[in-house]
Design an enzyme around this catalytic site. Structure first.
Site, PDB file in Angstrom:
ATOM      1  CE1 TYR A 129      -2.885  -2.857   0.351  1.00 21.78           C
ATOM      2  CE2 TYR A 129      -4.335  -1.745   1.646  1.00 21.78           C
ATOM      3  CZ  TYR A 129      -4.097  -2.980   1.052  1.00 21.78           C
ATOM      4  OH  TYR A 129      -5.052  -3.730   0.946  1.00 21.78           O
ATOM      5  CE  LYS A 176       2.772 -17.996  -0.388  1.00 13.65           C
ATOM      6  NZ  LYS A 176       1.788 -19.156  -0.301  1.00 13.65           N
ATOM      7  CG  ASP A 210      -0.533 -20.395   1.531  1.00 10.35           C
ATOM      8  OD1 ASP A 210       0.142 -20.127   2.397  1.00 10.35           O
ATOM      9  OD2 ASP A 210      -0.204 -20.947   0.436  1.00 10.35           O
ATOM     10  CG  ASP A 234      -7.510  -4.085   3.641  1.00  8.31           C
ATOM     11  OD1 ASP A 234      -8.512  -3.943   3.880  1.00  8.31           O
ATOM     12  OD2 ASP A 234      -7.202  -3.540   2.491  1.00  8.31           O
TER      13      ASP A 234
END
Ligand code: NAD
Length: 346
Positions: A129, A176, A210, A234
Site C-alpha cells: 500500500y 509469505k 495460506d 486488510d
C-alpha cells in the site's frame, strides 16, 4: 452529576455512503450516555471533493493533529482509477502505524463459531500500500512492496506491548516469506527478534498465510493475536469479521505515537447507503474504543464510565434480539440507536 472538567474535543469525519447515517446514530448514543466529548466536524472523502476541497483537506489533517483523537466514518475510493485512497493517505500522513481490530463473538449474534476472541494488528504504513506503481511498457505494470526494518520492528514492538498490557497469550504472524523472501522475510525476522529479546513470556508462532487462513476457518479459537503486514491485515480483517457476524460488528483503531483515529473495518457500503439499513454497531464499538483510549491517555474516569454504559446498552439490545438486518434483525439504523439508548444502564 455536574462535570467540572472540560469535554474532550474529538474530530468527527462523517465520511461517505453510510458514513453520515452511522456517525449520526453514534453521536446520539454517546450524547445519551453522557460521554464527555465535543465533536469538531471535519470533511474528508467525496464529501470534501463535492465542496471543491481536496479529498483529504489540510484543515482536517491539522484538526486531527491538534486534537489528537478522531472518529471517522468510511470514505469511498474509486476502484482501478482516480484518487489515492484517503484512508491509506490519512494513515500515512499522520503515521498511524498500528491498526487494531478486536474480533469477538457477541451474545445475541449467533454464528458458526463460538468463543472467538481475536485481535488483529495490521501494519498500516507500507507493504503493497505504499502507492508505488508504474507502467513499464504497454500492458506491463508493477506495484512495489516496501518493507523497512524500522516499520517492521515498530509494529512488532507495538503488538507485543499490547499483548503484555492486555494479558494476551500468543501472537501469530502470517506471512509469505517462502515467496517474498526479502519483504515478508524482514517482517518475520523483525517480529522474531523483538519477541526473543523483550517478550519471550508471550507465545510466538509464524504461519504461511495460506495455511493460516485454513486454520482460521477450521477453528478460529486456536488463535489469539494476529500480526500482519498491510495487505494481509486488510484482507484478514474482513475474513475474521465473517467469523463473528460480519462487518457490522468489527471496530477498529489506527494508532500512532501521538494521534489515534478510530473507525470501523467496513467501508462506505454504497449498496445500502441512504436506506436506513446500515448497522451503526461497528462504529459505535469503535467509539467505545475511543472513549477507553481517552480514559487511559487522559486519565478521565468519566470516559471509561460512558464506554461501559454504552457496551452494556448494546449488549442488552443484541441479547434481546434488537438488531439490524445484517445480523438477522429488523431494525433500521436509527431504531437500533434508539434500542441502545433505551437500554443504557441508569
Ligand atoms: P464495504 O465494507 O463498504 O461493504 C461490503 C459489504 O458489507 C456490502 O454488502 C455492505 O452493504 C456490507 N456492509 C458494510 N458495512 C455495513 C454495515 N455497517 N451495516 C450493514 N452492512 C454493511 O466494502 P466495499 O463495498 O468493498 O467498499 C465500498 C467502498 O468503501 C469502497 O470505495 C472502498 O474503497 C471503501 N472502503 C473504505 C474503508 C474506510 O473508509 N476505512 C474501508 C473499506 C472500504
Amino acid at each position: 452529576m455536574a462535570r467540572h472538567e472540560p469535554a474532550h474535543q474529538v474530530v468527527l469525519i462523517p465520511g461517505d455512503g453510510i458514513g453520515p447515517e452511522v456517525t449520526a446514530a453514534v453521536r446520539r448514543i454517546l450524547a445519551a450516555a453522557g460521554a464527555p466529548v465535543d465533536w469538531v466536524e471535519c470533511r474528508a472523502g467525496l464529501a470534501a471533493l463535492e465542496q471543491g476541497q481536496d479529498v483529504l483537506p489540510r484543515e482536517t489533517l491539522d484538526a486531527i493533529t491538534r486534537h489528537q483523537v478522531a472518529l471517522k466514518g468510511p470514505c469511498t475510493t474509486p476502484i482501478g482509477e482516480g484518487f489515492v485512497s484517503i484512508n491509506v493517505r490519512l494513515r500515512k500522513e499522520l503515521d498511524l502505524y498500528a491498526a487494531v481490530r478486536p474480533v469477538r463473538n457477541l451474545e445475541g449474534v449467533p454464528t458458526r463459531y463460538a468463543g472467538v476472541d481475536l485481535v488483529i494488528i495490521r501494519e498500516n504504513t507500507e507493504g503493497l500500500y505504499s502507492g508505488i506503481e508504474a507502467t513499464l511498457a504497454p500492458g506491463v505494470v508493477t506495484t512495489t512492496k516496501v518493507a523497512t526494518e524500522k516499520a517492521c520492528t515498530r509494529i512488532a514492538g507495538w503488538a507485543f506491548r499490547y499483548a503484555r498490557q492486555r494479558g494476551r497469550k500468543k501472537v501469530t504472524v502470517f506471512h509469505k516469506a517462502n515467496i517474498m523472501k526479502l519483504t515478508d522475510g524482514m517482517f518475520i525476522r523483525c517480529a522474531r527478534t523483538v519477541h526473543d529479546q523483550e517478550f519471550s513470556e508471550i507465545g510466538y508462532q509464524e504461519m504461511i498465510i495460506d495455511a493460516g487462513c485454513m486454520g482460521l476457518v477450521q477453528d478460529p479459537t486456536r488463535f489469539d493475536m494476529l500480526l500482519l503486514e498491510n495487505l494481509y491485515g486488510d484482507v484478514l480483517s474482513d475474513l475474521c469479521a465473517g467469523l463473528v457476524g460480519g462487518l457490522g460488528v468489527v471496530p477498529g483503531a489506527n494508532i500512532g505515537d501521538r494521534v489515534a483515529v478510530f473507525e470501523a473495518v467496513h467501508g462506505s457500503a454504497p449498496d445500502i447507503a441512504g436506506r436506513d439499513l446500515a448497522n451503526p454497531l461497528a462504529l459505535l464499538m469503535s467509539a467505545v474504543m475511543l472513549l477507553n483510549h481517552l480514559a487511559e491517555t487522559r486519565e478521565d474516569e468519566a470516559c471509561a464510565t460512558a464506554a461501559q454504559r454504552i457496551k452494556d446498552g448494546y449488549n442488552r439490545a443484541l441479547a434481546e434480539g434488537r438488531k439490524t438486518r445484517d445480523l438477522g434483525g429488523t431494525l433500521g439504523t436509527g431504531q437500533f440507536a434508539d434500542a441502545v439508548i433505551e437500554r443504557l444502564p441508569a
